[in-house]
Design a protein around this motif. Structure first.
Motif: not given
Length: 192
Positions: A21-24, A53-54, A60-61, A69-72
């Motif tokens: 996934v891409l986490v936006s 998320i590291d 993360r910040e 967040f969005v999981l893309n």
């Protein structure tokens, strides 16, 4: 491409097959997108997901500050951008999204944006006290507030990869810049 709303009762099906996934994320006018190989569905009603998320990332910040967040879900056509988004920091490369060819559009329920060109999107709100420390990474649990999918590959609550070109199949990261695409469907008789 037509984005269709996915019934929240079926939203976790977007992640059942384990795609990268891409986490936006977004907060105070700042946006970032990072790749994540570790995400999964957790519950149906309400739908919940988990993602790692590291602590050291800009994502993360922004997630800590916004609680969203969005999981893309990127298709194979976005493999190069997905790899780059996982290797470059938004802190070190302020033009990371432009360099990766990533374009964003507004989400319906959260500040974080949807990544254009993806085949699935889950808009999420972090659940209270959900950060579970596990070494240098954190596990976030979140409720899915809205879900969307590209109708060319997801209809009637199911993925339809066998009906789409290979470039629309989801990505699965194994390590060292190595991905696989989701394979072919296998029907099993459930009658016995």
């Amino acid at each position: 491409m037509t984005r269709l709303a996915v019934d929240l009762a079926k939203a976790t099906r977007l992640l059942n097959h384990g795609p990268t996934v891409l986490v936006s994320s977004a907060h105070a006018g700042r946006h970032n997108v990072m790749s994540a190989a570790w995400s999964m569905p957790l519950d149906f009603e309400p739908p919940k997901v988990a993602v790692v998320i590291d602590k050291a990332t800009l994502t993360r910040e922004l997630v800590d500050a916004s609680g969203e967040f969005v999981l893309n879900i990127p298709p194979a056509a976005m493999a190069q951008a997905t790899l780059r988004l996982g290797r470059e920091s938004g802190r070190d490369q302020p033009d990371k999204l432009a360099r990766s060819g990533i374009q964003l559009e507004p989400a319906s329920r959260v500040q974080a944006a949807l990544v254009q060109g993806c085949i699935g999107w889950l808009e999420c709100r972090v659940l209270p006290t959900s950060a579970a420390v596990a070494g240098p990474h954190d596990l976030f649990l979140a409720e899915v507030l809205a879900a969307w999918a590209d109708e060319r590959v997801f209809r009637d609550g199911h993925w339809r990869f066998e009906e789409a070109p290979d470039e629309l199949r989801s990505l699965h990261y194994v390590a060292g810049g190595h991905f696989y695409q989701v394979g072919h469907a296998l029907e099993v008789d459930v009658g016995t």
